[in-house]
Scaffold this motif. Structure first.
Motif, PDB file in Angstrom:
ATOM      1  N   ALA A   8      -5.696 -12.240   5.301  1.00 33.48           N
ATOM      2  CA  ALA A   8      -6.668 -11.235   5.742  1.00 33.48           C
ATOM      3  C   ALA A   8      -6.038  -9.850   5.707  1.00 33.48           C
ATOM      4  O   ALA A   8      -6.675  -8.864   5.292  1.00 33.48           O
ATOM      5  CB  ALA A   8      -7.162 -11.562   7.147  1.00 33.48           C
ATOM      6  N   PHE A   9      -4.767  -9.757   6.127  1.00 37.14           N
ATOM      7  CA  PHE A   9      -4.076  -8.467   6.080  1.00 37.14           C
ATOM      8  C   PHE A   9      -3.845  -8.039   4.641  1.00 37.14           C
ATOM      9  O   PHE A   9      -3.959  -6.848   4.314  1.00 37.14           O
ATOM     10  CB  PHE A   9      -2.737  -8.555   6.815  1.00 37.14           C
ATOM     11  CG  PHE A   9      -1.996  -7.247   6.837  1.00 37.14           C
ATOM     12  CD1 PHE A   9      -2.344  -6.244   7.725  1.00 37.14           C
ATOM     13  CD2 PHE A   9      -0.947  -7.009   5.949  1.00 37.14           C
ATOM     14  CE1 PHE A   9      -1.669  -5.026   7.736  1.00 37.14           C
ATOM     15  CE2 PHE A   9      -0.271  -5.801   5.955  1.00 37.14           C
ATOM     16  CZ  PHE A   9      -0.635  -4.807   6.848  1.00 37.14           C
ATOM     17  N   PHE A  10      -3.518  -8.989   3.768  1.00 35.62           N
ATOM     18  CA  PHE A  10      -3.317  -8.686   2.348  1.00 35.62           C
ATOM     19  C   PHE A  10      -4.583  -8.075   1.746  1.00 35.62           C
ATOM     20  O   PHE A  10      -4.515  -7.076   1.014  1.00 35.62           O
ATOM     21  CB  PHE A  10      -2.943  -9.960   1.600  1.00 35.62           C
ATOM     22  CG  PHE A  10      -2.908  -9.804   0.104  1.00 35.62           C
ATOM     23  CD1 PHE A  10      -1.873  -9.134  -0.527  1.00 35.62           C
ATOM     24  CD2 PHE A  10      -3.937 -10.324  -0.680  1.00 35.62           C
ATOM     25  CE1 PHE A  10      -1.851  -8.984  -1.907  1.00 35.62           C
ATOM     26  CE2 PHE A  10      -3.917 -10.182  -2.059  1.00 35.62           C
ATOM     27  CZ  PHE A  10      -2.870  -9.507  -2.673  1.00 35.62           C
ATOM     28  N   VAL A  11      -5.743  -8.651   2.069  1.00 30.19           N
ATOM     29  CA  VAL A  11      -7.008  -8.115   1.564  1.00 30.19           C
ATOM     30  C   VAL A  11      -7.233  -6.713   2.116  1.00 30.19           C
ATOM     31  O   VAL A  11      -7.630  -5.792   1.379  1.00 30.19           O
ATOM     32  CB  VAL A  11      -8.182  -9.039   1.947  1.00 30.19           C
ATOM     33  CG1 VAL A  11      -9.518  -8.385   1.589  1.00 30.19           C
ATOM     34  CG2 VAL A  11      -8.048 -10.392   1.258  1.00 30.19           C
ATOM     35  N   LEU A  44       8.085   6.347  -3.934  1.00 35.79           N
ATOM     36  CA  LEU A  44       9.084   5.893  -2.965  1.00 35.79           C
ATOM     37  C   LEU A  44       8.914   6.645  -1.649  1.00 35.79           C
ATOM     38  O   LEU A  44       8.955   6.044  -0.570  1.00 35.79           O
ATOM     39  CB  LEU A  44      10.496   6.119  -3.525  1.00 35.79           C
ATOM     40  CG  LEU A  44      11.652   5.840  -2.550  1.00 35.79           C
ATOM     41  CD1 LEU A  44      11.665   4.374  -2.138  1.00 35.79           C
ATOM     42  CD2 LEU A  44      12.994   6.231  -3.176  1.00 35.79           C
ATOM     43  N   GLY A  45       8.707   7.951  -1.739  1.00 36.41           N
ATOM     44  CA  GLY A  45       8.481   8.751  -0.534  1.00 36.41           C
ATOM     45  C   GLY A  45       7.230   8.321   0.208  1.00 36.41           C
ATOM     46  O   GLY A  45       7.217   8.230   1.449  1.00 36.41           O
ATOM     47  N   LEU A  46       6.163   8.020  -0.552  1.00 36.83           N
ATOM     48  CA  LEU A  46       4.924   7.544   0.064  1.00 36.83           C
ATOM     49  C   LEU A  46       5.166   6.249   0.835  1.00 36.83           C
ATOM     50  O   LEU A  46       4.661   6.067   1.952  1.00 36.83           O
ATOM     51  CB  LEU A  46       3.861   7.311  -1.010  1.00 36.83           C
ATOM     52  CG  LEU A  46       3.260   8.535  -1.722  1.00 36.83           C
ATOM     53  CD1 LEU A  46       2.370   8.080  -2.878  1.00 36.83           C
ATOM     54  CD2 LEU A  46       2.443   9.383  -0.746  1.00 36.83           C
ATOM     55  N   GLU A  47       5.943   5.335   0.241  1.00 39.30           N
ATOM     56  CA  GLU A  47       6.174   4.026   0.860  1.00 39.30           C
ATOM     57  C   GLU A  47       7.077   4.121   2.086  1.00 39.30           C
ATOM     58  O   GLU A  47       6.869   3.410   3.074  1.00 39.30           O
ATOM     59  CB  GLU A  47       6.770   3.055  -0.160  1.00 39.30           C
ATOM     60  CG  GLU A  47       5.958   2.867  -1.416  1.00 39.30           C
ATOM     61  CD  GLU A  47       4.474   2.700  -1.151  1.00 39.30           C
ATOM     62  OE1 GLU A  47       4.097   1.949  -0.244  1.00 39.30           O
ATOM     63  OE2 GLU A  47       3.681   3.339  -1.875  1.00 39.30           O
ATOM     64  N   GLN A 158       6.962 -10.142  12.587  1.00 38.71           N
ATOM     65  CA  GLN A 158       5.603  -9.967  12.069  1.00 38.71           C
ATOM     66  C   GLN A 158       5.443  -8.593  11.420  1.00 38.71           C
ATOM     67  O   GLN A 158       4.822  -8.468  10.359  1.00 38.71           O
ATOM     68  CB  GLN A 158       4.588 -10.128  13.197  1.00 38.71           C
ATOM     69  CG  GLN A 158       4.538 -11.529  13.792  1.00 38.71           C
ATOM     70  CD  GLN A 158       3.524 -11.639  14.909  1.00 38.71           C
ATOM     71  OE1 GLN A 158       2.313 -11.756  14.672  1.00 38.71           O
ATOM     72  NE2 GLN A 158       3.995 -11.603  16.139  1.00 38.71           N
ATOM     73  N   LEU A 159       6.013  -7.563  12.053  1.00 39.36           N
ATOM     74  CA  LEU A 159       5.939  -6.218  11.477  1.00 39.36           C
ATOM     75  C   LEU A 159       6.648  -6.169  10.132  1.00 39.36           C
ATOM     76  O   LEU A 159       6.206  -5.476   9.209  1.00 39.36           O
ATOM     77  CB  LEU A 159       6.561  -5.192  12.432  1.00 39.36           C
ATOM     78  CG  LEU A 159       5.751  -4.838  13.674  1.00 39.36           C
ATOM     79  CD1 LEU A 159       6.522  -3.836  14.543  1.00 39.36           C
ATOM     80  CD2 LEU A 159       4.382  -4.255  13.298  1.00 39.36           C
ATOM     81  N   VAL A 164       6.303  -5.431   4.415  1.00 42.41           N
ATOM     82  CA  VAL A 164       6.618  -5.850   3.043  1.00 42.41           C
ATOM     83  C   VAL A 164       5.332  -6.055   2.240  1.00 42.41           C
ATOM     84  O   VAL A 164       5.230  -5.650   1.076  1.00 42.41           O
ATOM     85  CB  VAL A 164       7.450  -7.154   3.051  1.00 42.41           C
ATOM     86  CG1 VAL A 164       7.563  -7.729   1.642  1.00 42.41           C
ATOM     87  CG2 VAL A 164       8.840  -6.887   3.619  1.00 42.41           C
ATOM     88  N   THR A 165       4.347  -6.668   2.874  1.00 42.86           N
ATOM     89  CA  THR A 165       3.064  -6.906   2.197  1.00 42.86           C
ATOM     90  C   THR A 165       2.385  -5.599   1.818  1.00 42.86           C
ATOM     91  O   THR A 165       1.963  -5.399   0.673  1.00 42.86           O
ATOM     92  CB  THR A 165       2.119  -7.727   3.104  1.00 42.86           C
ATOM     93  OG1 THR A 165       2.739  -8.975   3.420  1.00 42.86           O
ATOM     94  CG2 THR A 165       0.785  -7.975   2.417  1.00 42.86           C
ATOM     95  N   MET A 166       2.298  -4.682   2.792  1.00 46.96           N
ATOM     96  CA  MET A 166       1.597  -3.427   2.531  1.00 46.96           C
ATOM     97  C   MET A 166       2.318  -2.576   1.500  1.00 46.96           C
ATOM     98  O   MET A 166       1.691  -1.993   0.606  1.00 46.96           O
ATOM     99  CB  MET A 166       1.421  -2.644   3.826  1.00 46.96           C
ATOM    100  CG  MET A 166       0.790  -1.275   3.643  1.00 46.96           C
ATOM    101  SD  MET A 166      -0.038  -0.680   5.129  1.00 46.96           S
ATOM    102  CE  MET A 166      -1.610  -1.516   4.976  1.00 46.96           C
ATOM    103  N   VAL A 167       3.637  -2.514   1.593  1.00 46.23           N
ATOM    104  CA  VAL A 167       4.411  -1.710   0.638  1.00 46.23           C
ATOM    105  C   VAL A 167       4.295  -2.299  -0.768  1.00 46.23           C
ATOM    106  O   VAL A 167       4.134  -1.559  -1.747  1.00 46.23           O
ATOM    107  CB  VAL A 167       5.887  -1.625   1.072  1.00 46.23           C
ATOM    108  CG1 VAL A 167       6.755  -1.070  -0.053  1.00 46.23           C
ATOM    109  CG2 VAL A 167       6.023  -0.744   2.308  1.00 46.23           C
ATOM    110  N   ALA A 168       4.359  -3.625  -0.883  1.00 51.27           N
ATOM    111  CA  ALA A 168       4.244  -4.262  -2.198  1.00 51.27           C
ATOM    112  C   ALA A 168       2.894  -3.949  -2.838  1.00 51.27           C
ATOM    113  O   ALA A 168       2.812  -3.593  -4.021  1.00 51.27           O
ATOM    114  CB  ALA A 168       4.431  -5.775  -2.064  1.00 51.27           C
ATOM    115  N   VAL A 169       1.835  -4.060  -2.052  1.00 53.64           N
ATOM    116  CA  VAL A 169       0.486  -3.778  -2.559  1.00 53.64           C
ATOM    117  C   VAL A 169       0.377  -2.304  -2.943  1.00 53.64           C
ATOM    118  O   VAL A 169      -0.110  -1.949  -4.024  1.00 53.64           O
ATOM    119  CB  VAL A 169      -0.579  -4.135  -1.506  1.00 53.64           C
ATOM    120  CG1 VAL A 169      -1.950  -3.595  -1.918  1.00 53.64           C
ATOM    121  CG2 VAL A 169      -0.648  -5.641  -1.313  1.00 53.64           C
TER     122      VAL A 169
END
Length: 220
Positions: A8-11, A44-47, A158-159, A164-169
C-alpha cells in the motif's frame, strides 16, 4: 511490517512521485540542460531531502512543525522564496550568443554551455533545498506516514523500509522525467530555443513557488 502494508505504501509512493511538483519540474529542467547523467546529482539532492523529511515526520518532529503556525509559515515562506529565486535565476540564465541567420549551436558547444552552468555539488544542493523547503512534503508525510507504521514493531526499522521504498521509486521516476526531457535536447540547441526553455521552466518554478504562499496547514 506486513507485506500488504508495504505494498500500500509502495502504491502511495508511486502516486506521490509521479504527481507533478517542484522536484519533477527541476528534474526535467536539468535533464534538458545537462542530460540524464549530470542530472543524477540534482536527483541525489532531492532524495537526501526526501529521507530527511521522512525521518523528521517519522520521529514526530514533523507533527510539531505542522502544529506550530510560526514554524509552518517560516518553512512555507522560505520554500516559496527559494523556488521563486530558483525560477528567476533560470529565467535570467545566459545562453550562448545567437549566430547569424539563426545558425544552430553544434552539440559540443551546447553541452559545454550546460556543463559550465553548475558544478555537481551545486546541482545536488539545488535538489536538496528544493525538496527540503517544501512544506507540502512535510505535511503529506505527517498525514500519511502514521497510517503505515505499526506501533508494536521497531519504529526505525519500519522507517528504513519506507525510506528505501520511497527513494527507490522516486529515483526511477525523477530519472524518467530527466530522461524524457533530455531526449528533447536536440530541439534546443538554437539560442532562441534555449532561452525559451529557460523561461518556461523558470516561469513554472516561480508559479509553483508563488502557489506555496497560498498553501495552508491542515486544520486541527
Amino acid at each position: 511490517m506486513a507485506y500488504q502494508t508495504w505494498f500500500a505504501f509502495f502504491v502511495a509512493a508511486c502516486v506521490i512521485a509521479v504527481s507533478p511538483g517542484s522536484g519533477a519540474v527541476l528534474s526535467m529542467s536539468h535533464g534538458l540542460n545537462y542530460g540524464v547523467r549530470r542530472t543524477s546529482a540534482t536527483i541525489l539532492g532531492l532524495e537526501i531531502a526526501l529521507v530527511v523529511i521522512l525521518v523528521i515526520a517519522g520521529a514526530g518532529v514533523g507533527s510539531l512543525l505542522v502544529a506550530s503556525e510560526a514554524a509552518f509559515n517560516t518553512i512555507k515562506v522560505l520554500g516559496a522564496a527559494y523556488l521563486i529565486y530558483l525560477g528567476f535565476s533560470q529565467w535570467r540564465a545566459p545562453v550562448a550568443a545567437e549566430k547569424p541567420e539563426g545558425e544552430a549551436l553544434d552539440a559540443a558547444n551546447a553541452s559545454a554551455v550546460a556543463v559550465r552552468g553548475q558544478a555537481w555539488w551545486q546541482r545536488c544542493m539545488t535538489g536538496f533545498l528544493t525538496n527540503a523547503t517544501n512544506p507540502k512534503g512535510i505535511v503529506f508525510m505527517v498525514a500519511v506516514l502514521p497510517q503505515f507504521i505499526d506501533h508494536d514493531r521497531p519504529l526505525w526499522l519500519q522507517l528504513l523500509v519506507l525510506a528505501v521504498t520511497m527513494v527507490a521509486v522516486d529515483l526511477v521516476v525523477m530519472h524518467g522525467y530527466a530522461f524524457a526531457a533530455s531526449r528533447l535536447q536536440r530541439f534546443f540547441r538554437n539560442p532562441k530555443a534555449m532561452k525559451a526553455q529557460n523561461r518556461f521552466f523558470g516561469g513554472v518554478l516561480m508559479l509553483v513557488g508563488a502557489g506555496l504562499f497560498f498553501f495552508k496547514r491542515t486544520a486541527h
